[in-house]
Design a protein around this motif. Structure first.
Motif, PDB file in Angstrom:
ATOM      1  N   ARG A 259       0.837  -1.208   0.000  1.00  0.00           N
ATOM      2  CA  ARG A 259       0.000   0.000   0.000  1.00  0.00           C
ATOM      3  C   ARG A 259       0.871   1.257   0.000  1.00  0.00           C
ATOM      4  N   CYS A 260       1.939   1.223   0.752  1.00  0.00           N
ATOM      5  CA  CYS A 260       2.859   2.359   0.812  1.00  0.00           C
ATOM      6  C   CYS A 260       3.564   2.542  -0.534  1.00  0.00           C
ATOM      7  N   ARG A 261       4.114   1.461  -1.074  1.00  0.00           N
ATOM      8  CA  ARG A 261       4.820   1.532  -2.359  1.00  0.00           C
ATOM      9  C   ARG A 261       3.924   2.001  -3.484  1.00  0.00           C
TER      10      ARG A 261
ATOM     11  N   GLU B 223       7.661   0.437  11.709  1.00  0.00           N
ATOM     12  CA  GLU B 223       7.762   0.560  13.166  1.00  0.00           C
ATOM     13  C   GLU B 223       7.463   1.983  13.622  1.00  0.00           C
ATOM     14  N   ALA B 224       7.909   2.979  12.857  1.00  0.00           N
ATOM     15  CA  ALA B 224       7.579   4.374  13.177  1.00  0.00           C
ATOM     16  C   ALA B 224       6.072   4.603  13.048  1.00  0.00           C
ATOM     17  N   ALA B 225       5.462   4.003  12.021  1.00  0.00           N
ATOM     18  CA  ALA B 225       4.013   4.130  11.823  1.00  0.00           C
ATOM     19  C   ALA B 225       3.245   3.467  12.959  1.00  0.00           C
ATOM     20  N   ILE B 226       3.737   2.327  13.423  1.00  0.00           N
ATOM     21  CA  ILE B 226       3.098   1.642  14.555  1.00  0.00           C
ATOM     22  C   ILE B 226       3.128   2.548  15.786  1.00  0.00           C
TER      23      ILE B 226
ATOM     24  N   SER C   4      -4.275   0.931   5.734  1.00  0.00           N
ATOM     25  CA  SER C   4      -4.123   2.165   4.977  1.00  0.00           C
ATOM     26  C   SER C   4      -3.529   3.279   5.842  1.00  0.00           C
ATOM     27  N   ILE C   5      -3.978   3.392   7.074  1.00  0.00           N
ATOM     28  CA  ILE C   5      -3.449   4.412   7.986  1.00  0.00           C
ATOM     29  C   ILE C   5      -1.971   4.152   8.263  1.00  0.00           C
ATOM     30  N   LEU C   6      -1.605   2.898   8.486  1.00  0.00           N
ATOM     31  CA  LEU C   6      -0.191   2.574   8.705  1.00  0.00           C
ATOM     32  C   LEU C   6       0.644   2.936   7.475  1.00  0.00           C
ATOM     33  N   ALA C   7       0.139   2.639   6.279  1.00  0.00           N
ATOM     34  CA  ALA C   7       0.865   2.966   5.048  1.00  0.00           C
ATOM     35  C   ALA C   7       1.027   4.476   4.896  1.00  0.00           C
ATOM     36  N   LEU C   8      -0.013   5.227   5.198  1.00  0.00           N
ATOM     37  CA  LEU C   8       0.059   6.688   5.112  1.00  0.00           C
ATOM     38  C   LEU C   8       1.068   7.237   6.115  1.00  0.00           C
ATOM     39  N   SER C   9       1.079   6.677   7.291  1.00  0.00           N
ATOM     40  CA  SER C   9       2.064   7.105   8.290  1.00  0.00           C
ATOM     41  C   SER C   9       3.483   6.781   7.826  1.00  0.00           C
ATOM     42  N   MET C  10       3.662   5.653   7.161  1.00  0.00           N
ATOM     43  CA  MET C  10       4.978   5.317   6.604  1.00  0.00           C
ATOM     44  C   MET C  10       5.407   6.367   5.583  1.00  0.00           C
ATOM     45  N   ILE C  11       4.463   6.858   4.785  1.00  0.00           N
ATOM     46  CA  ILE C  11       4.775   7.878   3.781  1.00  0.00           C
ATOM     47  C   ILE C  11       5.223   9.167   4.453  1.00  0.00           C
ATOM     48  N   VAL C  12       4.543   9.546   5.525  1.00  0.00           N
ATOM     49  CA  VAL C  12       4.934  10.755   6.261  1.00  0.00           C
ATOM     50  C   VAL C  12       6.376  10.610   6.750  1.00  0.00           C
ATOM     51  N   HIS C  13       6.698   9.462   7.309  1.00  0.00           N
ATOM     52  CA  HIS C  13       8.057   9.245   7.803  1.00  0.00           C
ATOM     53  C   HIS C  13       9.071   9.148   6.667  1.00  0.00           C
ATOM     54  N   TRP C  14       8.655   8.668   5.508  1.00  0.00           N
ATOM     55  CA  TRP C  14       9.526   8.613   4.344  1.00  0.00           C
ATOM     56  C   TRP C  14       9.829  10.026   3.834  1.00  0.00           C
ATOM     57  N   LEU C  15       8.851  10.928   3.916  1.00  0.00           N
ATOM     58  CA  LEU C  15       9.027  12.303   3.437  1.00  0.00           C
ATOM     59  C   LEU C  15       9.929  13.138   4.339  1.00  0.00           C
ATOM     60  N   GLU C  16       9.911  12.873   5.628  1.00  0.00           N
ATOM     61  CA  GLU C  16      10.621  13.722   6.582  1.00  0.00           C
ATOM     62  C   GLU C  16      12.092  13.961   6.237  1.00  0.00           C
ATOM     63  N   PRO C  17      12.871  12.937   5.872  1.00  0.00           N
ATOM     64  CA  PRO C  17      14.280  13.210   5.562  1.00  0.00           C
ATOM     65  C   PRO C  17      14.474  14.125   4.351  1.00  0.00           C
TER      66      PRO C  17
ATOM     67  N   SER D 276       0.517  15.767   4.007  1.00  0.00           N
ATOM     68  CA  SER D 276       0.501  14.345   4.361  1.00  0.00           C
ATOM     69  C   SER D 276       0.207  14.156   5.840  1.00  0.00           C
ATOM     70  N   GLU D 277       0.787  14.998   6.683  1.00  0.00           N
ATOM     71  CA  GLU D 277       0.528  14.907   8.126  1.00  0.00           C
ATOM     72  C   GLU D 277      -0.936  15.214   8.428  1.00  0.00           C
ATOM     73  N   ARG D 278      -1.495  16.237   7.749  1.00  0.00           N
ATOM     74  CA  ARG D 278      -2.912  16.569   7.962  1.00  0.00           C
ATOM     75  C   ARG D 278      -3.813  15.417   7.521  1.00  0.00           C
ATOM     76  N   LYS D 279      -3.483  14.804   6.397  1.00  0.00           N
ATOM     77  CA  LYS D 279      -4.276  13.678   5.915  1.00  0.00           C
ATOM     78  C   LYS D 279      -4.193  12.507   6.895  1.00  0.00           C
ATOM     79  N   LEU D 280      -3.006  12.237   7.416  1.00  0.00           N
ATOM     80  CA  LEU D 280      -2.834  11.162   8.394  1.00  0.00           C
ATOM     81  C   LEU D 280      -3.667  11.440   9.641  1.00  0.00           C
ATOM     82  N   LYS D 281      -3.623  12.658  10.162  1.00  0.00           N
ATOM     83  CA  LYS D 281      -4.407  12.994  11.354  1.00  0.00           C
ATOM     84  C   LYS D 281      -5.905  12.877  11.084  1.00  0.00           C
ATOM     85  N   ALA D 282      -6.325  13.306   9.902  1.00  0.00           N
ATOM     86  CA  ALA D 282      -7.737  13.193   9.549  1.00  0.00           C
ATOM     87  C   ALA D 282      -8.162  11.726   9.478  1.00  0.00           C
TER      88      ALA D 282
END
Length: 144
Positions: A11-13, A38-41, A72-85, A121-127
């Motif tokens: 889902r993330c990919r 793990e960050a998404a968890i 889906s929420i876990l995958a979205l959270s993974m994307i947020v963490h992927w974007l941060e760097p 992405s963070e707003r979408k994850l929180k929503a």
């Protein structure tokens, strides 16, 4: 039967294209995906009604069945963490600060767009997490 990590990774990919992954070995790429999961968890475990800490790293799966929404929420959270760097990148910040020409193609503009993407992405994850929390009647656990 549990939920394989691969379901969430897929889902993330499906939502991102990372052309830098070509330089990764399969083992390194798998470890990067697991780190993001793990960050998404960590992000979602306080709100999720499932015990997200109930997983087996050797089998690469949760010992519980996660709903499609939870995956889906876990995958979205993974994307947020992927974007941060990409946003918190000292080279991009140095380029943005030292450039005098602020054009559509400038490093400063790119950094601004990456920050906007991360914020969206963070707003979408929180929503998504808020909506999930409402659906499972856990209103007191809403994020800010």
């Amino acid at each position: 039967m549990g939920t394989p990590f691969e379901n969430i990774y897929a889902r993330c990919r499906g939502r991102i294209r990372d052309y830098d992954k070509e330089g990764y070995t399969d083992e390194l790429f798998a470890q990067a995906e697991q780190d993001l999961l793990e960050a998404a968890i960590d992000d979602f475990s306080d709100i999720c009604i499932q015990d997200l800490t109930d997983y087996d790293t050797e089998l690469q799966e949760f010992n519980i069945a996660l709903s499609r929404k939870e995956q889906s929420i876990l995958a979205l959270s993974m994307i947020v963490h992927w974007l941060e760097p990409y946003v918190y990148n000292s080279d991009a910040l140095k380029n943005a600060m030292s450039t005098k020409d602020f054009s559509v193609f400038s490093p400063a503009k790119l950094l601004e767009q990456m920050k906007d993407l991360l914020q969206q992405s963070e707003r979408k994850l929180k929503a998504e997490m808020n909506g999930y929390s409402f659906r499972v009647n856990s209103v007191s656990a809403l994020t800010e």
